[in-house]
Write an enzyme that holds these catalytic residues in place. Structure first.
Site, short mmCIF file in Angstrom:
data_model
loop_
_atom_site.label_atom_id
_atom_site.label_comp_id
_atom_site.label_asym_id
_atom_site.label_seq_id
_atom_site.Cartn_x
_atom_site.Cartn_y
_atom_site.Cartn_z
N ASN A 147 0.82 -1.22 0.00
CA ASN A 147 0.00 0.00 0.00
C ASN A 147 0.85 1.27 0.00
O ASN A 147 0.36 2.34 0.33
CB ASN A 147 -1.00 -0.01 1.17
N ARG A 285 3.26 7.35 11.39
CA ARG A 285 2.74 6.88 12.67
C ARG A 285 2.58 8.07 13.60
O ARG A 285 3.45 8.95 13.66
CB ARG A 285 3.66 5.84 13.32
N GLN A 314 -5.34 3.57 18.40
CA GLN A 314 -6.35 3.36 17.36
C GLN A 314 -7.27 2.23 17.77
O GLN A 314 -6.75 1.17 18.12
CB GLN A 314 -5.66 3.06 16.03
N HIS A 333 -7.55 6.04 10.01
CA HIS A 333 -6.40 5.39 9.37
C HIS A 333 -6.87 4.62 8.13
O HIS A 333 -7.20 3.43 8.20
CB HIS A 333 -5.74 4.44 10.37
#
Ligand code: NDP
Length: 389
Positions: A147, A285, A314, A333
Site C-alpha cells: 500500500n 505513525r 487506534q 487510518h
C-alpha cells in the site's frame, strides 16, 4: 494444524456491501522498484471487494479450512477479556492490520506460548513489540510495498487539500454558503513551495515523484542517501537530519517507520524550527509527533495545517485532541486500506501463510523479524529498543 487469529476492523455500519462503486481494479504486476506484487498459488476473493473488515476475512477462510487449519476472525481487540486476548493463548499465527492494530505487547507475547508468526496485513509492524518477538522467537512479516503507493496518493491529496484550503471550502458548500472570502483567506498555490520528506523509502520517494510535476522544490532526509541519478532526476536537496531540513520547507511529510529513532521526533523544539505557516502531513505513525505540540503549533500559527491518518491509540477516542485542533485535515487510518490496497495485502498475507505453512522461506522483503533478530526489510528500516538494526 495451525490456529490463525485474525484481527480486522468492523464491517460498515450499514452491513457488508452487496455492490461496489466500480466493477474491477486495474491490474498491477510490479511495484515501481520491480518487486512483483504478491504471488500466492491462488486467491478465494474478488479483487475490489471489501476484505479488510471482519466479514471480508482477508479472503482466507476457504484456503485455511480446506487444509485443516482453524481461522478465528474478530474485531474485539482491546480491554481486559477481549476476544483477541482469549484466543491468543493458543494461537500459532496472529494477523493484524495497522488500521485496527492488535497491539502485540511484550506481556501478550509472553502469554501466547504457541505464537510463532505475526503477520501485518499492510505495512508497519510497530504494533508488535519487536524486542519481545525477537526474544520469543516469533517471526514478524508484513506485505512490503502493498500500500505504499496508496499512502503516497493520500499524502498528495492531503498536501493539496491543506494548502488550497479544500476542506473548509467544501464545508461551506455543505452548509449552503457562498462566502468566497472565507474560503480563500487561507488558500495558496503549492507551486514554487519547498516540500520535504522525512524518509525517502517506498512511500517517501513515491511522494517526491508525484509532487515533482507541481513545480515545487523537493527536499529529503533519510538514513541512507538515494542514488545520485534519482537526486538529479528530481532535483532533490538532501539534508543530514530532519532538524536541518525543516527550516527550508513550506510542507513537510513524514514517511519513516515508528521506531526508537523516530518516536517523538516532531516535538516543540523541531516544530519550532519549521517555517511559520508550514504544513505537516503525517501518514506514517502518530507517535512520531508529540500530540500536544501539534495542537500548540496549530493554535499559535507555527503550523498552518496538520493532516494525516495515523493516531494513537487506534481507534482514536472521541475526545482525542486532534479531532478538534484548528486547521486539521485528519482522516481515520484509511490511506493504506483502499479496496485496491486490500486486494494486494490480502494476497500478500496468503502468500506469507502459504510459505510458512508449507515450510518454504518467506520472501526476504516481507520479513521484519526472523530467527531471533531483525531480518529482511526490518534489518534495513527498523531499529529496536535494545539497539538492534
Ligand atoms: P520503507 O521501509 O520503504 O521506507 C522507510 C524509510 O524510512 C527508509 O528509507 C528508512 O531508511 C527511513 N528511515 C528509517 N528511520 C529513519 C530515521 N530515523 N530518519 C530518517 N529516515 C529513516 O517503508 P515505506 O515507505 O513503505 O513505509 C514507511 C512507513 O509508513 C511505514 O513504516 C509505516 O509506518 C507507514 N505506513 C503507513 C500506512 C498508512 O496506511 N498510513 C501504510 C503503509 C505504511 P533506510 O532504509 O534508508 O535506512
Amino acid at each position: 494444524m495451525a490456529k490463525v487469529l485474525c484481527v480486522l476492523y468492523d464491517d460498515p455500519v450499514d452491513g457488508y456491501p452487496t455492490s461496489y462503486a466500480r466493477d474491477s481494479l486495474p491490474p498491477i504486476e510490479r511495484y515501481p522498484n520491480g518487486q512483483t506484487t504478491p504471488t500466492p498459488s491462488g486467491i478465494d476473493f474478488t479483487p475490489g471487494h471489501l476484505l479488510g473488515s471482519v466479514s471480508g476475512e482477508l479472503g482466507l477462510r476457504r484456503f485455511l479450512e480446506e487444509r485443516g487449519h482453524t481461522l478465528v476472525v474478530t474485531s474485539d481487540k482491546d480491554g481486559d477479556g477481549s476476544e483477541f486476548d482469549r484466543e491468543l493463548v493458543d494461537a500459532d499465527v496472529v494477523i493484524s492490520q495497522p488500521f485496527w492494530p492488535a497491539y502485540l505487547t511484550a506481556e501478550r507475547i509472553a502469554k501466547a506460548e504457541k505464537l510463532k508468526l505475526a503477520i501485518t496485513a499492510g505495512i508497519g509492524s510497530d504494533h508488535v513489540d519487536l524486542d519481545a518477538a525477537i526474544e520469543h522467537g516469533v517471526t514478524v512479516a508484513e506485505v512490503t510495498y502493498c500500500n505504499s503507493i496508496s499512502v503516497a496518493e493520500h499524502v498528495v491529496m492531503m498536501t493539496l487539500s491543506l494548502v488550497r484550503n479544500y476542506l473548509p471550502s467544501y464545508r461551506t458548500v455543505l452548509d449552503g454558503g457562498w462566502n468566497i472570502a472565507d474560503c480563500v483567506a487561507r488558500s495558496y498555490d503549492l507551486e514554487a513551495m519547498h516540500v520535504g520528506t522525512v524518509a525517502a523509502g517506498r512511500i517517501g520517494l513515491a511522494v517526491l515523484r508525484r509532487l515533482a510535476p507541481f513545480d515545487v522544490a523537493l527536499h529529503y532526509t533519510d538514513r541512507h542517501r538515494l542514488p545520485e541519478h534519482v537526486e538529479d532526476e528530481l532535483q532533490l536537496t538532501f539534508h543530514e537530519s530532519a532538524a536541518d531540513m525543516v527550516p527550508h520547507c513550506d510542507v513537510v511529510t513524514i514517511n519513516a517507520p515508528l521506531h526508537p529513532e523516530t518516536e517523538g521526533l516532531f516535538d516543540d523544539e523541531l516544530i519550532g524550527r519549521m517555517r511559520r505557516g508550514a504544513y505537516l502531513i503525517n501518514t506514517a505513525r502518530a507517535k512520531i509527533c508529540d500530540r500536544d505540540a501539534i495542537g500548540r503549533a496549530l493554535r499559535d500559527g507555527r503550523l498552518a495545517g496538520y493532516a494525516g491518518d495515523v493516531w494513537f491509540p487506534q481507534p482514536a477516542p472521541a475526545d482525542h485532541p486532534w479531532r478538534t485542533v484548528p486547521h486539521h485535515g485528519m482522516t481515520p487510518h484509511i490511506s493504506g486500506s483502499s479496496l485496491s490496497a486490500q486486494a494486494r495485502y490480502a494476497a500478500g498475507t496468503r502468500e506469507i501463510l502459504e510459505s510458512w505453512l508449507g515450510g518454504t522461506p518467506i520472501r526476504d522483503e516481507y520479513l521484519i523479524v526472523d530467527q531471533g533478530g531483525l531480518a529482511g526489510t526490518g534489518a534495513h528500516s527498523y531499529s529496536t529498543a535494545s539497539g538492534g538494526r
